[in-house]
Design a protein around this motif. Structure first.
Motif, short mmCIF file in Angstrom:
data_model
loop_
_atom_site.label_atom_id
_atom_site.label_comp_id
_atom_site.label_asym_id
_atom_site.label_seq_id
_atom_site.Cartn_x
_atom_site.Cartn_y
_atom_site.Cartn_z
N SER A 192 0.85 -1.18 0.00
CA SER A 192 0.00 0.00 0.00
C SER A 192 0.88 1.23 0.00
O SER A 192 1.68 1.42 0.91
CB SER A 192 -0.92 0.00 1.23
N ALA A 193 0.75 2.04 -1.03
CA ALA A 193 1.55 3.26 -1.11
C ALA A 193 0.66 4.40 -1.56
O ALA A 193 -0.22 4.22 -2.40
CB ALA A 193 2.71 3.09 -2.08
N GLY A 194 0.88 5.59 -1.01
CA GLY A 194 0.08 6.73 -1.40
C GLY A 194 -1.16 6.87 -0.56
O GLY A 194 -1.30 6.27 0.51
N SER A 195 -2.11 7.65 -1.04
CA SER A 195 -3.30 7.98 -0.25
C SER A 195 -4.43 6.97 -0.40
O SER A 195 -5.49 7.13 0.17
CB SER A 195 -3.83 9.36 -0.69
N ASP A 196 -4.21 5.89 -1.17
CA ASP A 196 -5.28 4.93 -1.38
C ASP A 196 -5.25 3.78 -0.40
O ASP A 196 -6.11 2.90 -0.44
CB ASP A 196 -5.21 4.37 -2.81
N GLY A 197 -4.27 3.74 0.50
CA GLY A 197 -4.18 2.65 1.45
C GLY A 197 -5.02 2.90 2.68
O GLY A 197 -5.42 4.02 2.97
N GLY A 198 -5.28 1.84 3.44
CA GLY A 198 -6.13 1.97 4.61
C GLY A 198 -5.39 2.38 5.86
O GLY A 198 -5.99 2.80 6.83
N GLY A 199 -4.06 2.27 5.88
CA GLY A 199 -3.30 2.61 7.07
C GLY A 199 -2.17 3.56 6.74
O GLY A 199 -1.98 3.95 5.59
N VAL A 200 -1.42 3.92 7.77
CA VAL A 200 -0.29 4.83 7.55
C VAL A 200 1.01 4.24 8.05
O VAL A 200 2.07 4.81 7.81
CB VAL A 200 -0.53 6.19 8.24
N ASP A 201 0.96 3.10 8.76
CA ASP A 201 2.20 2.53 9.29
C ASP A 201 2.12 1.02 9.30
O ASP A 201 1.13 0.43 9.74
CB ASP A 201 2.47 3.04 10.70
N GLY A 202 3.18 0.40 8.82
CA GLY A 202 3.28 -1.05 8.81
C GLY A 202 4.50 -1.46 8.01
O GLY A 202 4.98 -0.70 7.15
N PRO A 203 5.06 -2.65 8.26
CA PRO A 203 6.28 -3.08 7.58
C PRO A 203 6.17 -3.12 6.06
O PRO A 203 7.17 -3.01 5.36
CB PRO A 203 6.52 -4.48 8.15
N HIS A 204 4.96 -3.27 5.53
CA HIS A 204 4.79 -3.36 4.08
C HIS A 204 3.99 -2.18 3.53
O HIS A 204 3.34 -2.30 2.49
CB HIS A 204 4.10 -4.68 3.72
N HIS A 205 4.05 -1.07 4.23
CA HIS A 205 3.32 0.12 3.80
C HIS A 205 4.31 1.26 3.56
O HIS A 205 5.29 1.39 4.29
CB HIS A 205 2.31 0.54 4.86
N ALA A 206 4.05 2.07 2.55
CA ALA A 206 4.85 3.27 2.30
C ALA A 206 3.91 4.44 2.07
O ALA A 206 2.86 4.29 1.45
CB ALA A 206 5.75 3.07 1.09
N ASN A 207 4.27 5.59 2.59
CA ASN A 207 3.48 6.81 2.39
C ASN A 207 4.16 7.68 1.34
O ASN A 207 5.36 7.93 1.42
CB ASN A 207 3.37 7.58 3.70
N VAL A 208 3.39 8.14 0.38
CA VAL A 208 3.90 9.02 -0.67
C VAL A 208 2.93 10.19 -0.82
O VAL A 208 1.71 9.98 -0.91
CB VAL A 208 4.02 8.30 -2.03
N GLY A 209 3.44 11.42 -0.81
CA GLY A 209 2.54 12.55 -0.94
C GLY A 209 3.25 13.81 -1.37
O GLY A 209 4.48 13.91 -1.32
N LEU A 210 2.46 14.80 -1.79
CA LEU A 210 2.98 16.09 -2.21
C LEU A 210 2.94 17.07 -1.04
O LEU A 210 2.02 17.05 -0.24
CB LEU A 210 2.17 16.65 -3.37
N ILE A 211 3.95 17.92 -0.95
CA ILE A 211 4.01 18.94 0.09
C ILE A 211 4.30 20.29 -0.56
O ILE A 211 4.52 20.38 -1.77
CB ILE A 211 5.09 18.61 1.15
N SER A 212 4.32 21.34 0.25
CA SER A 212 4.60 22.67 -0.27
C SER A 212 6.11 22.86 -0.41
O SER A 212 6.89 21.94 -0.21
CB SER A 212 4.00 23.73 0.65
N HIS A 213 6.50 24.05 -0.72
CA HIS A 213 7.88 24.38 -1.08
C HIS A 213 8.90 23.94 -0.03
O HIS A 213 8.73 24.20 1.16
CB HIS A 213 7.97 25.89 -1.27
#
Length: 224
Positions: free
Chosen positions: A123-144
């Motif tokens: 699970s990567a990005g905003s489509d996953g159900g969680g935010v933390d786990g050994p097989h999860h990655a978070n990907v997102g856009l931020i400001s400057h």
């Protein structure tokens, strides 16, 4: 990021604290009396400095107190959780003064999601159900994050308890060499994403050609 359940709340990742706050009021209460949590409560609980620079010591104590973090207020945010296992890739998507980051960011976001999934992160990005786990990655856009001429700009945060594979298939997992650190890269194009995931996320190596700086959990600056 706005919370789906209400237009008056938001969620946030806090780095280098490696925390996720799922529900933050986006309004400021008209009074500070009572136990109501508002945006100001969040700022005082998590964002203000723990101690002030010595140049502020001439200010009245009451003013210094208003400018300093109050850890006890974190109790208003019972849903806060630590990010211990999931790497997080933040991509500068700022397009106000210079469009280079704004144009590059969506392509980088899509490529990081693709490569991370192919690397075993289910699970990567905003489509996953969680935010933390050994097989999860978070990907997102931020400001400057600074330096349009270095677009694309990304920061890779490696969580404190993330591990890497041992030298052999039978070896136990080892602590990630970059655990608890954020690595800032510049001039990243989609063609570089596979290498960054392979080297930095999976092996704990810094890609020197793209390195712009880094930070650890205490806020200290990392340099090569």
């Amino acid at each position: 990021m706005p919370a789906a359940s209400s237009s008056t709340t938001a969620s946030a990742f806090l780095f280098p604290a490696f925390k996720y706050i799922p529900s933050i009021p986006t309004e400021i209460a008209p009074t500070t009396e009572g136990n109501t949590a508002d945006l100001k409560t969040f700022v005082r609980a998590f964002l203000l400095p723990e101690r002030l620079h010595h140049l502020h010591h001439s200010l009245p104590h009451s003013k210094q107190a208003d400018m300093t973090r109050v850890p006890a207020l974190t109790s208003h945010f019972s849903g806060a959780m630590d990010i211990n296992y999931s790497p997080t890739v933040l991509i500068c998507g700022h397009g106000g003064r210079d469009m280079r980051c704004g144009v590059m960011a969506p392509a980088l976001e899509a490529e990081f999601q693709r490569v991370l999934r192919a690397s075993g992160f289910t699970s990567a990005g905003s489509d996953g159900g969680g935010v933390d786990g050994p097989h999860h990655a978070n990907v997102g856009l931020i400001s400057h994050v600074g330096g349009h001429k270095y677009a694309g700009n990304i920061i890779v945060y490696i969580p404190p308890k993330m591990t890497v594979r041992g030298a052999s298939a039978a070896a136990e997992a080892e602590p990630h060499p970059l655990a608890g650190k954020g690595i800032w890269y510049g001039r990243v194009e989609p063609k570089h994403v596979q290498g960054i995931v392979d080297e930095t996320v999976l092996k704990g190596r810094v890609v020197k050609d793209h390195f712009r700086g880094g930070i650890d959990r205490s806020g200290d600056i990392l340099r090569l």
